[in-house]
Design an enzyme around this catalytic site. Structure first.
Site, PDB file in Angstrom:
ATOM      1  N   ASP A   1      -0.605   1.778  -2.035  1.00 15.32           N
ATOM      2  CA  ASP A   1      -0.076   3.440  -2.296  1.00 15.32           C
ATOM      3  C   ASP A   1      -0.979   3.840  -3.476  1.00 15.32           C
ATOM      4  OD1 ASP A   1       2.586   5.245  -1.576  1.00 15.32           O
ATOM      5  OD2 ASP A   1       1.290   5.646  -3.396  1.00 15.32           O
TER       6      ASP A   1
ATOM      7  N   ARG B   1       4.516  12.756   1.938  1.00 17.06           N
ATOM      8  CA  ARG B   1       4.689  12.287   3.583  1.00 17.06           C
ATOM      9  C   ARG B   1       6.017  11.832   3.571  1.00 17.06           C
ATOM     10  NH1 ARG B   1       0.622   8.408   5.911  1.00 17.06           N
ATOM     11  NH2 ARG B   1       1.716   6.970   4.533  1.00 17.06           N
TER      12      ARG B   1
ATOM     13  N   THR C   1       9.048   9.859   9.436  1.00 16.22           N
ATOM     14  CA  THR C   1       8.091  10.888  10.501  1.00 16.22           C
ATOM     15  C   THR C   1       6.765  10.877  10.115  1.00 16.22           C
ATOM     16  OG1 THR C   1       8.349  13.020   9.220  1.00 16.22           O
ATOM     17  CG2 THR C   1       9.990  12.580  10.759  1.00 16.22           C
TER      18      THR C   1
ATOM     19  N   ASP D   1       1.046   5.542  -6.304  1.00 19.29           N
ATOM     20  CA  ASP D   1       1.753   4.251  -7.174  1.00 19.29           C
ATOM     21  C   ASP D   1       0.777   3.608  -8.089  1.00 19.29           C
ATOM     22  OD1 ASP D   1       4.357   5.073  -6.423  1.00 19.29           O
ATOM     23  OD2 ASP D   1       4.168   3.633  -4.569  1.00 19.29           O
TER      24      ASP D   1
END
Ligand code: PRP
Ligand code: URA
Length: 213
Positions: A204, A108, A112, A207
């Protein structure tokens, strides 16, 4: 969120128990990885209840011969969305060790939030298989929508999508963009924050799976 015919939210107590540990910021990388696999296996069991091609097989038991349905050879492909989707592959392989694996690389754009494609390698003949797209997080839905569109462009006709945690925004977006694709989400969360992270979420997923932060 609206009720969609092509969406299943699990709300299963065993899965919920594991998701609670997964969310916890203190959960180690090893335990996080194991939990993602276990949750995936539990979800796969239900997700593949319908739509799996089977063939009749004659089996000779010690007492007599019977007909038993078995999963057709080479009928299923797993497509993880890189990176975090990789964490779900073993969870499906536990049930279908022979499933072929295709990879779609999307990240991603942090500003945006739109997905950018960087890799695509799919097994030969994927267009005739039941394709199970996996990604632990369904946030805005951009990555899932793009991955499914890429598979359709390649000729895939039977696609299911499986995520551990979904945000209402993302689930609705995929359900409406791809009404022919069934979406399985173990847990539906509240919303997205201004950075496109799921709340309460788990942070995340990539991660936490790979220890990159
Ligand atoms: C995460 C996640 C999904 C995507 C979901 O990946 O694993 O692929 O975000 O967000 P979306 O629904 O808004 O598209 P990310 O882009 O962080 O890449 P990574 O897996 O390499 O960490
Ligand atoms: N990707 C993640 O890994 N976590 C989120 O909350 C949203 C997207």
């Amino acid at each position: 969120m609206k009720n969609y015919e092509n969406v299943t939210i699990f709300n299963h107590p065993l899965i919920s128990h594991k998701v609670a540990i997964l969310r916890d910021e203190k959960t180690s990388m090893k335990e996080f990885r194991e939990l993602v696999e276990e949750i995936t296996t539990l979800m796969t069991f239900e997700c593949l209840r319908e739509g799996v091609p089977t063939v009749a097989k004659e089996v000779k038991t010690p007492l007599e011969t019977c007909t038993q349905y078995v999963v057709k050879d080479n009928a299923i492909a797993i497509v993880p969305i890189l990176r975090a989707g990789l964490g779900m592959v073993n969870g499906v392989h536990v049930l279908f060790p022979s499933a072929r694996v295709g990879h779609i690389g999307l990240y991603r754009n942090e500003e945006t939030l739109e997905p950018c494609e960087y890799y695509c390698k799919l097994p030969e003949g994927i267009e005739d298989k039941l394709v199970l797209v996996v990604d632990p997080m369904l946030a805005t839905g951009g990555s899932a929508c793009d991955a499914i569109a890429m598979l359709k462009k390649r000729g895939c006709k039977t696609i299911k999508f499986m995520a551990v945690i979904g945000a209402p925004e993302g689930v609705s977006r995929v359900a409406e963009a791809h009404p022919d694709v069934h979406i399985y989400v173990s847990t539906l969360d509240r919303c997205l924050n201004e950075n496109g992270y799921i709340l309460p979420g788990l942070g995340d997923a990539g991660d936490r799976l790979f220890g990159t932060k």
